[in-house]
Design an enzyme around this catalytic site. Structure first.
Site, PDB file in Angstrom:
ATOM      1  CG  ASN A  84       1.191  -8.810  -7.204  1.00 27.34           C
ATOM      2  OD1 ASN A  84       0.265  -8.464  -6.473  1.00 27.34           O
ATOM      3  ND2 ASN A  84       1.824  -9.986  -7.051  1.00 27.34           N
ATOM      4  CB  SER A 137      -1.498  -1.606   1.010  1.00 26.96           C
ATOM      5  OG  SER A 137      -2.099  -1.925   2.261  1.00 26.96           O
ATOM      6  CE1 TYR A 150       2.929  -4.095   2.738  1.00 23.46           C
ATOM      7  CE2 TYR A 150       1.131  -3.298   4.127  1.00 23.46           C
ATOM      8  CZ  TYR A 150       1.573  -3.897   2.964  1.00 23.46           C
ATOM      9  OH  TYR A 150       0.661  -4.295   2.002  1.00 23.46           O
ATOM     10  CE  LYS A 154       2.437  -2.623  -0.604  1.00 24.11           C
ATOM     11  NZ  LYS A 154       2.639  -3.120  -1.991  1.00 24.11           N
ATOM     12  N   GLY A 181      -7.519  -3.781   1.106  1.00 21.36           N
ATOM     13  CA  GLY A 181      -7.504  -3.915   2.555  1.00 21.36           C
ATOM     14  C   GLY A 181      -7.275  -5.368   2.934  1.00 21.36           C
ATOM     15  CG  LEU A 182      -8.644  -8.749   6.375  1.00 21.99           C
ATOM     16  CD1 LEU A 182      -7.358  -8.803   7.198  1.00 21.99           C
ATOM     17  CD2 LEU A 182      -9.866  -8.973   7.273  1.00 21.99           C
ATOM     18  CB  THR A 185      -2.912 -13.781  -0.474  1.00 20.10           C
ATOM     19  OG1 THR A 185      -2.184 -12.745   0.218  1.00 20.10           O
ATOM     20  CG2 THR A 185      -4.068 -13.144  -1.255  1.00 20.10           C
TER      21      THR A 185
END
Length: 254
Positions: A84, A137, A150, A154, A181-182, A185
């Site tokens: 993660n 992602s 980024y 992914k 997705g969106l 956090t």
């Protein structure tokens, strides 16, 4: 014997939510992250759950290998690795981006993931069981302005997961790529280098995914029957979808 899951990036977001989900359901955990106080806080929240803390920067290959080699016997047989730990930094176009941000994303999202995977796979293969869950992602499939490195990291996670499945055919080991997705956090706070006001604007007027939403999906994927492999799960909140094709129009040409 309780099953064991190793969660990297367990100090916040998806990792924290997943750790809590598995702890509540009787698993024993190895929780990894860089912030000792947050790991201790998580362990104290579940005093009845066997939980081993591994303060770790996944970018450090030697530290990763040392952590795996020195696990207490009780925690050594890992059933699930949840890769993660990861982050996005910056949202600048490629020609303005910070190279250090790019390097940090590559070192964390790519190298950290394969350091952990390579360290744990031999024992899983020897036992003939195990599950690698990689946190990808939607950015690994769908490009957006400023997503540059980024999104590329992914995309690596996506293809690496697919190739692991090919390598591990017949070994009894499952591999799943989760592609959120969106989600609200600490992701955007980190992306904008601690600028919470800018981060909050990302979610203004939306109902994004939560860490708990993703934890539910991870839990489901892990608890399908052993002969079932969930290759990938792409998930967005209902407020999000794909954009139309972007077209740049040169007004001088009419």
């Amino acid at each position: 014997m309780a099953k064991t899951i190793l969660v990297t990036g367990a100090t916040s977001g998806f990792g924290r939510a997943c750790a809590e989900k598995f702890a509540r359901n009787g698993w024993q955990l190895i929780i990894s992250g860089r912030r000792t106080e947050r790991l201790e806080e998580l362990r104290q929240a579940f005093p009845e759950t066997p939980m081993h803390i591994a303060v770790l920067d996944v970018r450090d290959r030697t530290a990763v290998e040392s952590m795996v080699a020195s696990l207490p016997t009780r925690f050594a047989d890992i059933d699930v690795l949840l890769n993660n730990a990861g982050l996005a930094l910056g949202l600048h176009p490629a020609h303005e981006a910070d190279l250090e941000d790019w390097e940090t994303m590559v070192d964390t999202n790519i190298k950290g993931l394969f350091y952990l995977t390579r360290s744990l796979l031999p024992a899983m293969v020897e036992r003939g069981r195990g599950h690698i869950i990689n946190m990808g992602s939607v950015a690994g499939t769908w490009p957006y302005p400023g997503g540059n490195v980024y999104g590329a990291t992914k995309a690596f996670v996506k293809q690496f997961s697919n190739n692991l499945r090919a390598d591990l055919l017949g070994k009894g080991i499952r591999v799943t790529n989760i592609e959120p997705g969106l989600a609200e956090t600490e992701f955007s706070v980190v992306r904008f280098h601690g600028d919470r006001q800018k981060a909050d604007q990302v979610y203004q007027g939306t109902r994004p995914l939560t860490g708990e939403d993703i934890a539910d999906i991870v839990w489901w994927a892990v608890n399908t029957p052993p002969h079932v492999n969930i290759n990938s799960v792409e998930v967005m909140p209902t407020c999000q979808s794909w954009a139309p094709f972007a077209i740049h129009r040169n007004q001088e040409k009419g």
